[in-house]
Design a protein around this motif. Sequence first.
Motif, PDB file in Angstrom:
ATOM      1  N   ILE A 175       0.923  -1.251   0.092  1.00 29.45           N
ATOM      2  CA  ILE A 175       0.148  -0.001   0.017  1.00 29.45           C
ATOM      3  C   ILE A 175       0.546   1.056   0.037  1.00 29.45           C
ATOM      4  CG2 ILE A 175      -1.640   1.220   1.274  1.00 29.45           C
ATOM      5  CD1 ILE A 175      -2.966  -1.404   2.199  1.00 29.45           C
ATOM      6  N   GLY A 176       0.404   1.928  -0.939  1.00 29.29           N
ATOM      7  CA  GLY A 176       1.313   3.473  -1.139  1.00 29.29           C
ATOM      8  C   GLY A 176       2.606   3.332  -2.221  1.00 29.29           C
ATOM      9  N   CYS A 177       2.696   1.907  -2.588  1.00 30.47           N
ATOM     10  CA  CYS A 177       3.715   2.043  -3.756  1.00 30.47           C
ATOM     11  C   CYS A 177       3.379   2.543  -4.862  1.00 30.47           C
ATOM     12  CB  CYS A 177       4.193   0.394  -3.927  1.00 30.47           C
ATOM     13  SG  CYS A 177       5.039  -0.441  -2.691  1.00 30.47           S
ATOM     14  N   LEU A 178       4.332   3.225  -5.592  1.00 28.56           N
ATOM     15  CA  LEU A 178       4.118   3.787  -7.116  1.00 28.56           C
ATOM     16  C   LEU A 178       4.083   2.714  -8.016  1.00 28.56           C
ATOM     17  CD1 LEU A 178       3.803   6.538  -8.471  1.00 28.56           C
ATOM     18  CD2 LEU A 178       6.275   6.640  -8.640  1.00 28.56           C
ATOM     19  N   VAL A 236      -0.882   2.275  -5.090  1.00 26.71           N
ATOM     20  CA  VAL A 236      -1.607   1.325  -4.533  1.00 26.71           C
ATOM     21  C   VAL A 236      -2.443   1.652  -3.515  1.00 26.71           C
ATOM     22  CG1 VAL A 236      -1.679  -1.169  -3.742  1.00 26.71           C
ATOM     23  CG2 VAL A 236       0.218  -0.360  -5.436  1.00 26.71           C
ATOM     24  N   ALA A 237      -3.771   1.767  -3.533  1.00 26.07           N
ATOM     25  CA  ALA A 237      -4.411   2.078  -2.329  1.00 26.07           C
ATOM     26  C   ALA A 237      -4.879   0.844  -1.464  1.00 26.07           C
ATOM     27  CB  ALA A 237      -5.739   2.794  -2.768  1.00 26.07           C
ATOM     28  N   ASP A 238      -5.144  -0.314  -2.096  1.00 26.51           N
ATOM     29  CA  ASP A 238      -5.484  -1.455  -1.346  1.00 26.51           C
ATOM     30  C   ASP A 238      -5.049  -2.633  -2.050  1.00 26.51           C
ATOM     31  OD1 ASP A 238      -6.649  -2.974   0.384  1.00 26.51           O
ATOM     32  OD2 ASP A 238      -8.972  -2.420  -0.068  1.00 26.51           O
ATOM     33  N   VAL A 239      -5.228  -3.613  -1.445  1.00 25.85           N
ATOM     34  CA  VAL A 239      -4.843  -5.044  -2.190  1.00 25.85           C
ATOM     35  C   VAL A 239      -6.162  -6.119  -1.785  1.00 25.85           C
ATOM     36  CG1 VAL A 239      -3.414  -7.104  -2.382  1.00 25.85           C
ATOM     37  CG2 VAL A 239      -2.527  -4.773  -2.021  1.00 25.85           C
ATOM     38  N   VAL A 240      -6.795  -6.463  -2.765  1.00 26.02           N
ATOM     39  CA  VAL A 240      -7.735  -7.429  -2.556  1.00 26.02           C
ATOM     40  C   VAL A 240      -7.531  -8.773  -3.067  1.00 26.02           C
ATOM     41  CG1 VAL A 240      -9.636  -5.581  -2.262  1.00 26.02           C
ATOM     42  CG2 VAL A 240      -9.162  -6.541  -4.729  1.00 26.02           C
ATOM     43  N   ASN A 241      -8.345  -9.708  -2.743  1.00 24.20           N
ATOM     44  CA  ASN A 241      -8.186 -11.108  -3.281  1.00 24.20           C
ATOM     45  C   ASN A 241      -9.725 -11.726  -3.228  1.00 24.20           C
ATOM     46  OD1 ASN A 241      -7.792 -13.984  -3.520  1.00 24.20           O
ATOM     47  ND2 ASN A 241      -5.493 -13.527  -3.407  1.00 24.20           N
ATOM     48  N   TYR A 242      -9.823 -12.025  -4.504  1.00 20.90           N
ATOM     49  CA  TYR A 242     -11.431 -12.748  -4.812  1.00 20.90           C
ATOM     50  C   TYR A 242     -11.094 -14.293  -5.045  1.00 20.90           C
ATOM     51  CZ  TYR A 242     -13.013  -8.045  -4.604  1.00 20.90           C
ATOM     52  OH  TYR A 242     -13.136  -6.932  -4.145  1.00 20.90           O
ATOM     53  N   ALA A 300      -8.623 -15.906  -7.388  1.00 19.70           N
ATOM     54  CA  ALA A 300      -7.573 -16.044  -8.193  1.00 19.70           C
ATOM     55  C   ALA A 300      -6.244 -15.830  -7.975  1.00 19.70           C
ATOM     56  CB  ALA A 300      -7.830 -15.900  -9.700  1.00 19.70           C
ATOM     57  N   SER A 301      -6.130 -14.376  -7.844  1.00 16.31           N
ATOM     58  CA  SER A 301      -4.838 -13.633  -7.138  1.00 16.31           C
ATOM     59  C   SER A 301      -4.922 -12.600  -6.565  1.00 16.31           C
ATOM     60  CB  SER A 301      -3.941 -13.722  -8.628  1.00 16.31           C
ATOM     61  OG  SER A 301      -4.677 -12.478  -9.221  1.00 16.31           O
ATOM     62  N   ASP A 302      -3.855 -11.850  -5.898  1.00 14.09           N
ATOM     63  CA  ASP A 302      -4.037 -10.655  -5.526  1.00 14.09           C
ATOM     64  C   ASP A 302      -4.362  -9.723  -6.412  1.00 14.09           C
ATOM     65  OD1 ASP A 302      -3.664 -11.533  -2.675  1.00 14.09           O
ATOM     66  OD2 ASP A 302      -1.525 -11.113  -2.966  1.00 14.09           O
ATOM     67  N   ILE A 303      -5.200  -8.525  -6.037  1.00 10.35           N
ATOM     68  CA  ILE A 303      -5.376  -7.536  -7.133  1.00 10.35           C
ATOM     69  C   ILE A 303      -5.054  -6.183  -6.282  1.00 10.35           C
ATOM     70  CG2 ILE A 303      -7.171  -6.359  -8.349  1.00 10.35           C
ATOM     71  CD1 ILE A 303      -8.849  -9.114  -8.354  1.00 10.35           C
ATOM     72  N   LEU A 304      -4.149  -5.334  -7.068  1.00 10.78           N
ATOM     73  CA  LEU A 304      -3.844  -4.352  -6.809  1.00 10.78           C
ATOM     74  C   LEU A 304      -4.856  -2.917  -7.253  1.00 10.78           C
ATOM     75  CD1 LEU A 304       0.022  -4.149  -7.953  1.00 10.78           C
ATOM     76  CD2 LEU A 304      -1.077  -4.658  -5.690  1.00 10.78           C
ATOM     77  N   ASN A 347      -5.297   6.914  -9.447  1.00 13.78           N
ATOM     78  CA  ASN A 347      -4.776   8.036  -9.858  1.00 13.78           C
ATOM     79  C   ASN A 347      -5.652   9.014 -10.153  1.00 13.78           C
ATOM     80  OD1 ASN A 347      -2.952   9.736 -11.284  1.00 13.78           O
ATOM     81  ND2 ASN A 347      -2.312   8.364 -12.882  1.00 13.78           N
ATOM     82  N   ASP A 348      -5.564  10.272  -9.639  1.00 12.39           N
ATOM     83  CA  ASP A 348      -6.701  11.281  -9.865  1.00 12.39           C
ATOM     84  C   ASP A 348      -8.111  10.653  -9.397  1.00 12.39           C
ATOM     85  OD1 ASP A 348      -4.603  13.372 -10.561  1.00 12.39           O
ATOM     86  OD2 ASP A 348      -4.702  12.613 -12.855  1.00 12.39           O
ATOM     87  N   ASN A 349      -8.028  10.164  -8.498  1.00 16.29           N
ATOM     88  CA  ASN A 349      -9.346   9.561  -8.085  1.00 16.29           C
ATOM     89  C   ASN A 349      -9.994   8.434  -8.912  1.00 16.29           C
ATOM     90  OD1 ASN A 349      -9.350  11.096  -5.534  1.00 16.29           O
ATOM     91  ND2 ASN A 349     -10.393  12.757  -6.579  1.00 16.29           N
ATOM     92  N   ARG A 350      -9.230   7.805  -9.793  1.00 14.37           N
ATOM     93  CA  ARG A 350      -9.620   6.985 -10.682  1.00 14.37           C
ATOM     94  C   ARG A 350      -9.048   5.668 -10.163  1.00 14.37           C
ATOM     95  NH1 ARG A 350      -9.452   7.849 -16.645  1.00 14.37           N
ATOM     96  NH2 ARG A 350     -10.667   6.198 -16.655  1.00 14.37           N
ATOM     97  N   HIS A 351      -9.914   4.613 -10.246  1.00 18.30           N
ATOM     98  CA  HIS A 351      -9.324   3.414  -9.538  1.00 18.30           C
ATOM     99  C   HIS A 351      -9.115   2.661 -10.821  1.00 18.30           C
ATOM    100  CE1 HIS A 351     -10.072   3.830  -5.461  1.00 18.30           C
ATOM    101  NE2 HIS A 351     -10.911   4.723  -5.746  1.00 18.30           N
ATOM    102  N   SER A 352      -7.975   1.734 -10.717  1.00 15.63           N
ATOM    103  CA  SER A 352      -7.470   0.655 -11.704  1.00 15.63           C
ATOM    104  C   SER A 352      -7.206  -0.495 -10.899  1.00 15.63           C
ATOM    105  CB  SER A 352      -6.580   1.173 -12.836  1.00 15.63           C
ATOM    106  OG  SER A 352      -6.861   2.149 -13.299  1.00 15.63           O
ATOM    107  N   TYR A 353      -7.569  -1.671 -11.379  1.00 12.20           N
ATOM    108  CA  TYR A 353      -7.291  -2.779 -10.735  1.00 12.20           C
ATOM    109  C   TYR A 353      -6.372  -3.857 -11.656  1.00 12.20           C
ATOM    110  CZ  TYR A 353     -11.220  -1.201  -8.279  1.00 12.20           C
ATOM    111  OH  TYR A 353     -12.005  -0.322  -7.271  1.00 12.20           O
TER     112      TYR A 353
END
Length: 170
Positions: free
Chosen positions: A102-105, A118-124, A126-130, A134-140
């Motif tokens: 968390i916090g990594c560029l 990285v704001a969070d790491v989740v796992n559903y 299959a794998s971890d998802i970062l 960036n500018d309040n837009r989330h990418s996974y």
Amino acid sequence: MMKQFLEIGKLINTHGIKGEMKLEMWCDDIEYLKQFEKLYLNSSGTDSLELISARPQKNHAIVKFSEITSIDMAEKLKNSVVYCNRDDAEIAEDANYIQDLIGCLVLHAESNKEYGRVADVVNYGASDILDVVNDNRHSYIPVIPDIVKEIDTEDETIRIIPMKGLFDED
């Protein structure tokens, strides 16, 4: 900066009358938890508890501390977050703590283009998802070898080669 004491779970309830407690685990599994002799009630590691036992119960753990001998004592610890000392843990050489990610560029591995942090790491499953913001837009970004090329927690960077469609094309 990497934290020395890491959140490992939350004491969510008492279990029985002899001071056992139910722990909502925020770590991988019960075997990881069992390697600790001490857990801590704060992130500075000044208030420790000696872990006597830990056993699984569904998605939780039942833990027993030497200092907690009654249900009344256990009641006082309900909803407390517990921490481990990272120096007391053994993890695989290629493993990372979520806390350290968390916090990594996130950068393009070849062009150094910045994708966000990285704001969070989740796992559903299959794998971890970062969760990269960036500018309040989330990418996974799935943490798979085809995409994530390098994780350097000391430098606080993650280098990727994104697959087509991962980010909105300009």
